[in-house]
Structure formats: C-alpha cells, structure tokens
Design a protein around this motif. Structure first.
Motif, PDB file in Angstrom:
ATOM      1  N   VAL A   9       0.871  -1.180   0.000  1.00  0.00           N
ATOM      2  CA  VAL A   9       0.000   0.000   0.000  1.00  0.00           C
ATOM      3  C   VAL A   9       0.905   1.225   0.000  1.00  0.00           C
ATOM      4  O   VAL A   9       1.755   1.368   0.882  1.00  0.00           O
ATOM      5  CB  VAL A   9      -0.921   0.022   1.247  1.00  0.00           C
ATOM      6  CG1 VAL A   9      -1.754   1.276   1.271  1.00  0.00           C
ATOM      7  CG2 VAL A   9      -1.784  -1.213   1.293  1.00  0.00           C
ATOM      8  N   GLN A  10       0.716   2.105  -0.994  1.00  0.00           N
ATOM      9  CA  GLN A  10       1.523   3.322  -1.078  1.00  0.00           C
ATOM     10  C   GLN A  10       0.966   4.369  -0.110  1.00  0.00           C
ATOM     11  O   GLN A  10      -0.244   4.565  -0.036  1.00  0.00           O
ATOM     12  CB  GLN A  10       1.503   3.878  -2.506  1.00  0.00           C
ATOM     13  CG  GLN A  10       2.115   2.949  -3.537  1.00  0.00           C
ATOM     14  CD  GLN A  10       3.584   2.697  -3.296  1.00  0.00           C
ATOM     15  OE1 GLN A  10       4.315   3.604  -2.903  1.00  0.00           O
ATOM     16  NE2 GLN A  10       4.023   1.470  -3.496  1.00  0.00           N
ATOM     17  N   GLU A  46       7.339   0.493   5.819  1.00  0.00           N
ATOM     18  CA  GLU A  46       8.706   0.633   5.295  1.00  0.00           C
ATOM     19  C   GLU A  46       8.768   1.850   4.394  1.00  0.00           C
ATOM     20  O   GLU A  46       8.372   1.782   3.231  1.00  0.00           O
ATOM     21  CB  GLU A  46       9.091  -0.623   4.518  1.00  0.00           C
ATOM     22  CG  GLU A  46       9.069  -1.880   5.351  1.00  0.00           C
ATOM     23  CD  GLU A  46       9.190  -3.143   4.519  1.00  0.00           C
ATOM     24  OE1 GLU A  46       8.940  -3.076   3.299  1.00  0.00           O
ATOM     25  OE2 GLU A  46       9.521  -4.172   5.097  1.00  0.00           O
ATOM     26  N   GLY A  47       9.233   2.965   4.908  1.00  0.00           N
ATOM     27  CA  GLY A  47       9.340   4.179   4.106  1.00  0.00           C
ATOM     28  C   GLY A  47       7.981   4.690   3.670  1.00  0.00           C
ATOM     29  O   GLY A  47       7.168   5.097   4.483  1.00  0.00           O
ATOM     30  N   THR A  49       5.694   2.839   2.006  1.00  0.00           N
ATOM     31  CA  THR A  49       4.791   1.721   1.728  1.00  0.00           C
ATOM     32  C   THR A  49       4.446   0.976   3.010  1.00  0.00           C
ATOM     33  O   THR A  49       5.173   1.037   4.005  1.00  0.00           O
ATOM     34  CB  THR A  49       5.411   0.709   0.733  1.00  0.00           C
ATOM     35  OG1 THR A  49       6.611   0.176   1.303  1.00  0.00           O
ATOM     36  CG2 THR A  49       5.710   1.359  -0.603  1.00  0.00           C
ATOM     37  N   ILE A  50       3.323   0.274   2.944  1.00  0.00           N
ATOM     38  CA  ILE A  50       2.889  -0.603   4.032  1.00  0.00           C
ATOM     39  C   ILE A  50       2.756  -1.990   3.432  1.00  0.00           C
ATOM     40  O   ILE A  50       2.130  -2.169   2.382  1.00  0.00           O
ATOM     41  CB  ILE A  50       1.525  -0.169   4.610  1.00  0.00           C
ATOM     42  CG1 ILE A  50       1.587   1.251   5.149  1.00  0.00           C
ATOM     43  CG2 ILE A  50       1.071  -1.137   5.692  1.00  0.00           C
ATOM     44  CD1 ILE A  50       0.247   1.799   5.564  1.00  0.00           C
ATOM     45  N   ARG A  51       3.346  -2.979   4.095  1.00  0.00           N
ATOM     46  CA  ARG A  51       3.214  -4.368   3.652  1.00  0.00           C
ATOM     47  C   ARG A  51       2.516  -5.169   4.741  1.00  0.00           C
ATOM     48  O   ARG A  51       2.696  -4.912   5.932  1.00  0.00           O
ATOM     49  CB  ARG A  51       4.582  -4.986   3.365  1.00  0.00           C
ATOM     50  CG  ARG A  51       5.209  -4.494   2.089  1.00  0.00           C
ATOM     51  CD  ARG A  51       6.449  -5.243   1.660  1.00  0.00           C
ATOM     52  NE  ARG A  51       7.412  -5.437   2.728  1.00  0.00           N
ATOM     53  CZ  ARG A  51       7.789  -6.651   3.191  1.00  0.00           C
ATOM     54  NH1 ARG A  51       7.296  -7.742   2.683  1.00  0.00           N
ATOM     55  NH2 ARG A  51       8.673  -6.740   4.156  1.00  0.00           N
ATOM     56  N   VAL A  52       1.724  -6.150   4.301  1.00  0.00           N
ATOM     57  CA  VAL A  52       1.008  -7.032   5.224  1.00  0.00           C
ATOM     58  C   VAL A  52       1.494  -8.456   4.951  1.00  0.00           C
ATOM     59  O   VAL A  52       1.458  -8.924   3.816  1.00  0.00           O
ATOM     60  CB  VAL A  52      -0.520  -6.946   5.009  1.00  0.00           C
ATOM     61  CG1 VAL A  52      -1.243  -7.897   5.939  1.00  0.00           C
ATOM     62  CG2 VAL A  52      -1.002  -5.525   5.208  1.00  0.00           C
ATOM     63  N   GLU A  53       1.969  -9.116   6.006  1.00  0.00           N
ATOM     64  CA  GLU A  53       2.465 -10.486   5.873  1.00  0.00           C
ATOM     65  C   GLU A  53       1.763 -11.381   6.878  1.00  0.00           C
ATOM     66  O   GLU A  53       1.523 -10.978   8.019  1.00  0.00           O
ATOM     67  CB  GLU A  53       3.975 -10.535   6.117  1.00  0.00           C
ATOM     68  CG  GLU A  53       4.786  -9.791   5.089  1.00  0.00           C
ATOM     69  CD  GLU A  53       6.279  -9.847   5.386  1.00  0.00           C
ATOM     70  OE1 GLU A  53       6.663 -10.358   6.466  1.00  0.00           O
ATOM     71  OE2 GLU A  53       7.048  -9.366   4.551  1.00  0.00           O
TER      72      GLU A  53
END
Length: 179
Positions: A9-10, A46-47, A49-53
């Motif tokens: 996600v930006q 992260e900077g 962006t958003i990441r989902v794991e």
C-alpha cells in the motif's frame, strides 16, 4: 498466498500512519481513522509503503492477509480522497430535504421519515431527488447509503423508490388481464 495481500500500500504525502500492536491509526488531510486489526498478520511500515504479511503459512493466517491489506488501503484512500455514494429517488411526490445533519424523506408513507446522519458522514441533496453521501470511512458510507435505500427500496414494476445511481433495476411486466 493472497495476490491482493502481497501488494504494498503506497502512503501518499501528508498521511501519517501509527501502529500500536494490532491497532492502526491513519491521519490525513480529510480526517483520521483507526481500526483494530486481527493478530493473524503483521503490518510493516517501510518508508512510503505498508506491507502485510501472514504470521505463518497456515490457512487461517493467509486467509486474512488480503482483507487486512484492503482495509488499510481503504483507510489511506479515505483520509486522502474520501468516499461517496449517490442515491436517486424516483416516484411522484417522493423527495428529500437536508436540515443540518437530519435527512427528511417523503416517500409515499403517511408520515415523513427523519434520518439523523451518523457522525463523520455528510450528505448533499440536489433537486430533491439526488442524495450524495460522503465520508472518510468506506464501510460507514456504504452502511449509511444502504440504510437510506432501505426506507423505500426500488420496486420492479414502476421503478419507484430509492436506488443507487449506478444500479440497474430489472423491470417486470405487469398483469396482462384476461381476454
């Protein structure tokens, strides 16, 4: 793995993200939203962006990855652009009027319907037959529009009632009578 869940996600400029365990707060130019997320995934900022794991490759952890990613993306879109639903009123004498945050509807009943809009939702009435529901929370905008529509849903014979602007009502033929 979820195809949608893997996409980052930006984060646009002017949007602030705050993570606190399973809770996320998103603040932007249009407002602020908060939500508790399931503990089956981990959210990484992260900077820009958003990441989902998922926590593991178990099905119960992978199942909510796409959902959480979409919820976060909708929160970011809501605080930057906002969401809206447009409703149309069809029928002779059917009309709407907005006074403050109370929507007055005349829909052919023996009494007018007064609906108080939830907090965080705004509405606009054009020509007494077009209602635009706006807000930053996509879920609340959709639920409010559905509630307004439920007061007099569209009927298939004459098309009278409240419908979404992009909704197609399948019309039925009436009775033909005996010959």
């Amino acid at each position: 793995m979820s195809r949608i869940g893997k996409l980052p996600v930006q984060i646009p400029s002017g949007v602030k993200i705050a993570l606190d365990g399973c809770a996320i707060q998103v603040q932007g130019p249009k407002g602020r939203l908060g939500r508790n997320l399931p503990a089956d995934v981990k959210v990484l900022v992260e900077g820009e962006t958003i990441r989902v794991e998922p926590l593991s490759l178990e099905a119960k952890h992978r199942a909510v990855q796409g959902l959480v990613r979409t919820l976060i993306a909708n929160m970011v879109d809501g605080v930057t652009k906002g969401f809206e639903r447009i409703l149309e009123i069809n029928g002779v004498g059917y009309r709407a009027d907005l006074k403050g945050n109370v929507l007055n509807l005349s829909l052919g009943y023996s009494h007018p319907i007064e609906y108080k809009l939830p907090e965080g939702i705004g509405a606009e009435v054009e020509k007494q037959t077009k209602i635009t529901v706006r807000g930053v929370d996509k879920e609340l905008v959709g639920a409010t529009a559905a509630k307004i529509r439920s007061f007099r849903g569209p009927e298939p014979y004459r098309g009278k009632g409240i419908k979404y602007a992009d909704e197609k009502i399948i019309r039925k033929a009436g009775k033909t009578g005996k010959k």
